[in-house]
Design a protein around this motif. Structure first.
Motif, mmCIF file in Angstrom:
data_model
loop_
_atom_site.group_PDB
_atom_site.id
_atom_site.type_symbol
_atom_site.label_atom_id
_atom_site.label_comp_id
_atom_site.label_asym_id
_atom_site.label_seq_id
_atom_site.Cartn_x
_atom_site.Cartn_y
_atom_site.Cartn_z
ATOM 1 N N TYR A 1 12.557 84.913 -9.814
ATOM 2 C CA TYR A 1 11.208 86.028 -9.584
ATOM 3 C C TYR A 1 10.907 84.909 -8.706
ATOM 4 N N SER A 2 10.844 83.585 -8.455
ATOM 5 C CA SER A 2 10.548 82.573 -7.720
ATOM 6 C C SER A 2 10.996 83.217 -5.765
ATOM 7 N N MET A 3 12.129 83.538 -5.874
ATOM 8 C CA MET A 3 12.720 83.588 -4.884
ATOM 9 C C MET A 3 11.539 85.319 -4.073
ATOM 10 N N LEU A 4 11.144 86.045 -5.689
ATOM 11 C CA LEU A 4 11.105 87.187 -4.077
ATOM 12 C C LEU A 4 9.125 86.795 -4.078
ATOM 13 N N GLN A 5 8.802 85.950 -5.131
ATOM 14 C CA GLN A 5 7.520 85.708 -4.501
ATOM 15 C C GLN A 5 6.970 84.900 -3.347
ATOM 16 N N LEU A 6 8.738 83.572 -2.795
ATOM 17 C CA LEU A 6 8.637 83.257 -1.475
ATOM 18 C C LEU A 6 9.302 84.147 -0.894
ATOM 19 N N VAL A 7 9.829 85.536 -0.739
ATOM 20 C CA VAL A 7 10.335 86.068 0.450
ATOM 21 C C VAL A 7 9.190 87.048 0.803
ATOM 22 N N GLN A 8 8.090 86.934 -0.441
ATOM 23 C CA GLN A 8 7.175 87.641 -0.037
ATOM 24 C C GLN A 8 6.033 87.695 0.478
ATOM 25 N N THR A 9 6.076 85.870 0.532
ATOM 26 C CA THR A 9 5.059 85.326 0.879
ATOM 27 C C THR A 9 5.149 84.686 2.395
ATOM 28 N N TYR A 10 6.422 84.376 2.814
ATOM 29 C CA TYR A 10 7.162 83.818 3.890
ATOM 30 C C TYR A 10 7.924 84.139 5.033
ATOM 31 N N CYS A 11 7.662 85.493 4.595
ATOM 32 C CA CYS A 11 8.854 86.251 5.637
ATOM 33 C C CYS A 11 8.575 87.392 5.743
ATOM 34 N N LEU A 12 9.619 87.981 6.754
ATOM 35 C CA LEU A 12 7.858 89.891 7.406
ATOM 36 C C LEU A 12 8.799 90.634 6.639
ATOM 37 N N PRO A 13 8.007 91.504 6.118
ATOM 38 C CA PRO A 13 8.603 92.378 4.748
ATOM 39 C C PRO A 13 10.401 93.234 5.384
ATOM 40 N N TYR A 14 10.703 93.432 5.051
ATOM 41 C CA TYR A 14 12.026 93.671 4.740
ATOM 42 C C TYR A 14 11.804 95.709 4.928
ATOM 43 N N ASN A 15 12.972 95.983 6.306
ATOM 44 C CA ASN A 15 12.755 97.034 6.908
ATOM 45 C C ASN A 15 14.067 97.270 7.794
ATOM 46 N N GLU A 16 15.041 98.314 7.563
ATOM 47 C CA GLU A 16 15.635 98.360 8.505
ATOM 48 C C GLU A 16 15.874 97.830 9.782
ATOM 49 N N SER A 17 14.494 97.784 10.888
ATOM 50 C CA SER A 17 14.748 97.019 11.683
ATOM 51 C C SER A 17 14.393 95.487 11.611
ATOM 52 N N THR A 18 14.231 94.649 10.159
ATOM 53 C CA THR A 18 13.836 93.411 10.655
ATOM 54 C C THR A 18 15.041 92.888 8.993
ATOM 55 N N LYS A 19 15.639 93.338 8.518
ATOM 56 C CA LYS A 19 17.133 93.264 7.566
ATOM 57 C C LYS A 19 17.627 91.647 8.441
ATOM 58 N N ASN A 20 17.955 91.328 9.542
ATOM 59 C CA ASN A 20 18.378 90.858 10.422
ATOM 60 C C ASN A 20 17.352 89.133 10.432
ATOM 61 N N GLU A 21 15.959 89.283 10.215
ATOM 62 C CA GLU A 21 15.604 88.938 10.106
ATOM 63 C C GLU A 21 15.285 87.777 9.490
ATOM 64 N N MET A 22 14.817 86.103 9.746
ATOM 65 C CA MET A 22 15.379 85.448 8.831
ATOM 66 C C MET A 22 14.614 85.279 7.812
#
Length: 504
Positions: free
Chosen positions: A142-163
């Motif tokens: 739960y906490s990791m999903l909150q964090l990734v949706q706040t501090y990381c780019l949205p996930y898609n095929e072009s961003t999957k290798n981003e931080m």
């Protein structure tokens, strides 16, 4: 003796988590849990987990009203951080001394990892130990999903290798703190969710309160539904939402279960006394009774706003049927600006109130899962079923004397159904989910829900404050890298540069 030991463990956890990603704590080797009940005690301590001070989701969307008129009425209406989050700043926010959301969620992850570490080492029933293990994985996911949706780019095929995030799977302070890829981050979250789905415990009622602060079947399925909705896997999200509702399908009926506060609240404006009508859920700031008794919760989490004014945008207000929608009647408090000091000169503007002045339900609820089910039905082409599903919720939220046409939504196409359900999500869950929703709308395979650009008309500012003589238009486009909020500078420094800032 046991209580003293448990308290010591809790104090150890709190004190040792400061800048936890890199700083080694001063460990006391006597503070070692020996029984599974001691680990359960940590999970029962909901005060360590329920609060989510995510200022980006509060201020960063079109649900939030950032208005020059409020500054003209009272110069200090907005703090610097509020207008910086609301204008998608990257220059000043990394230095904001009050930002602690990243660290706060990682403290919860640390607690989950501590529990996972000690489960094999403590005595107790193996069945109970397995349930606690699954629950700790739910907490971490739960906490990791909150964090990734706040501090990381949205996930898609072009961003999957981003931080992505720093992946913490243990309590070791020697563990790598470098940010993993987005793909690896989502893989860890999904693995934890799949493990948590093995929870067999159903919520029970204790002293009129559902035990929603503990991991349970409904919570695990609800988090899975959230995750797969964010990933655009609508069949999976639909299935998990339905499973969550099978476990817990209790609604708050606003016709019978809501009321105004009995406490008289008045403010003086000039020579007039203005009465403010709050919902009864506003009354208790530190007494958690009303919050824990909110029977729609599947997993007890609250968005927390330290400045006590969720300012609804005019766009958000316009979405409500102000005559019949009881959410408007009870949660939109007219004249609330007077309570916040906008009395000389007087400027009348409402506030959104749920629990006290600072808390909104942000954990999964019956209402949210009903909306997830409806949205997935619509996106999969079953728009008639989607309307039937969303109307189950609306019947609990609208005045029962309203005309049927006012209560029940209809749609003649998939596209119309999706649009109406998106609006219903905003009415039902303002502030808490909109940031996450816009990110997924702009990164799914359906262009009809895209929000190409958000704009604000406000003032210029610098490190000295606002320049009210210099209005400015701010915007964030759907492909902007600013959909990832900046990390605080202290986290980067504490890691000796191993944790990298987002690239803008």
């Amino acid at each position: 003796m046991k209580k003293i030991l448990l308290l010591s463990i809790a104090i150890f956890l709190i004190s040792s988590c400061t800048e936890f990603l890199s700083e080694k704590p001063n460990k006391n080797t006597s503070l070692v849990p020996t029984q599974i009940e001691q680990l359960e005690y940590l999970l029962n301590n909901y005060s360590s987990f329920y609060s989510e001070g995510n200022r980006q989701v509060i201020h960063g969307t079109d649900d939030y009203g950032l208005m020059k008129e409020l500054v003209e009425a009272k110069a200090s209406t907005y703090s610097a951080a509020q207008y910086q989050f609301a204008t998608w700043d990257v220059e000043f926010l990394p230095l904001d001394g009050r930002e602690g959301y990243w660290a706060g969620e990682y403290k919860k992850i640390f607690t989950a990892n501590m529990i996972l570490k000690y489960i094999p080492l403590v005595s107790g029933s193996e069945d109970v130990k397995k349930e606690v293990e699954h629950e700790a994985r739910l907490l971490r996911a739960y906490s990791m999903l909150q964090l990734v949706q706040t501090y990381c780019l949205p996930y898609n095929e072009s961003t999957k290798n981003e931080m992505g995030l720093t992946l913490k799977a243990s309590t070791s302070f020697e563990e790598n703190t470098e940010r993993a890829t987005l793909e690896a981050t989502y893989k860890m979250i999904e693995d934890d969710i799949k493990d948590a789905l093995n929870i067999s415990t159903e919520m029970t009622v204790v002293n009129n309160k559902y035990t929603s602060w503990r991991g349970n079947k409904a919570a695990a399925n609800a988090l899975a539904a959230r995750f797969y909705l964010l990933m655009g896997d609508y069949e999976a999200a639909l299935g998990y939402a339905e499973n969550a509702l099978k476990s817990h399908n209790v609604f708050v009926d606003y016709n019978t279960d809501m009321k105004y506060s009995d406490i008289v609240s008045e403010v003086t404006v000039g020579s007039d006394k203005i009465k403010l009508e709050y919902p009864y859920t506003h009354d208790n700031q530190s007494d958690m009774t009303d919050m824990l008794e909110w029977k729609e919760f599947m997993y007890f989490r609250m968005l927390n706003h330290e400045s006590w004014w969720y300012i609804p945008s005019r766009e958000l207000l316009a979405l409500y049927d102000q005559q019949y929608d009881l959410r408007y009647r009870y949660h939109i408090v007219e004249h609330y600006s007077y309570d916040r000091g906008l009395t000389a000169p007087a400027y009348d503007y409402p506030g959104y109130i749920f629990f006290f002045k600072d808390r909104l339900p942000s954990g999964p609820t019956t209402a949210e899962m009903t909306l997830v089910k409806a949205e997935c039905q619509a996106r999969l082409g079953n728009y008639a079923d989607a309307m039937n599903t969303v109307n189950i919720l609306r019947e609990k939220r609208f005045d029962k004397t309203a005309p049927v046409a006012a209560i029940k939504l209809t749609a003649s196409s998939k596209e119309e159904a999706i649009a109406k359900i998106i609006e219903e999500r905003r009415r039902e869950m303002p502030f808490t989910q909109r940031w996450f929703d816009i990110r997924r709308y702009n990164n799914n395979d359906y262009p009809g829900d895209d929000i190409d650009e958000l704009t604000r008309e406000f003032y210029s500012y610098n490190n000295a404050g606002l320049d009210v003589n210099s209005p400015k238009t701010y915007s964030i486009k759907k492909d902007s890298r600013r959909w990832a909020a900046p990390l605080h500078q202290s986290e980067l420094e504490a890691s000796n540069g191993v944790i990298k800032q987002n690239i803008y």
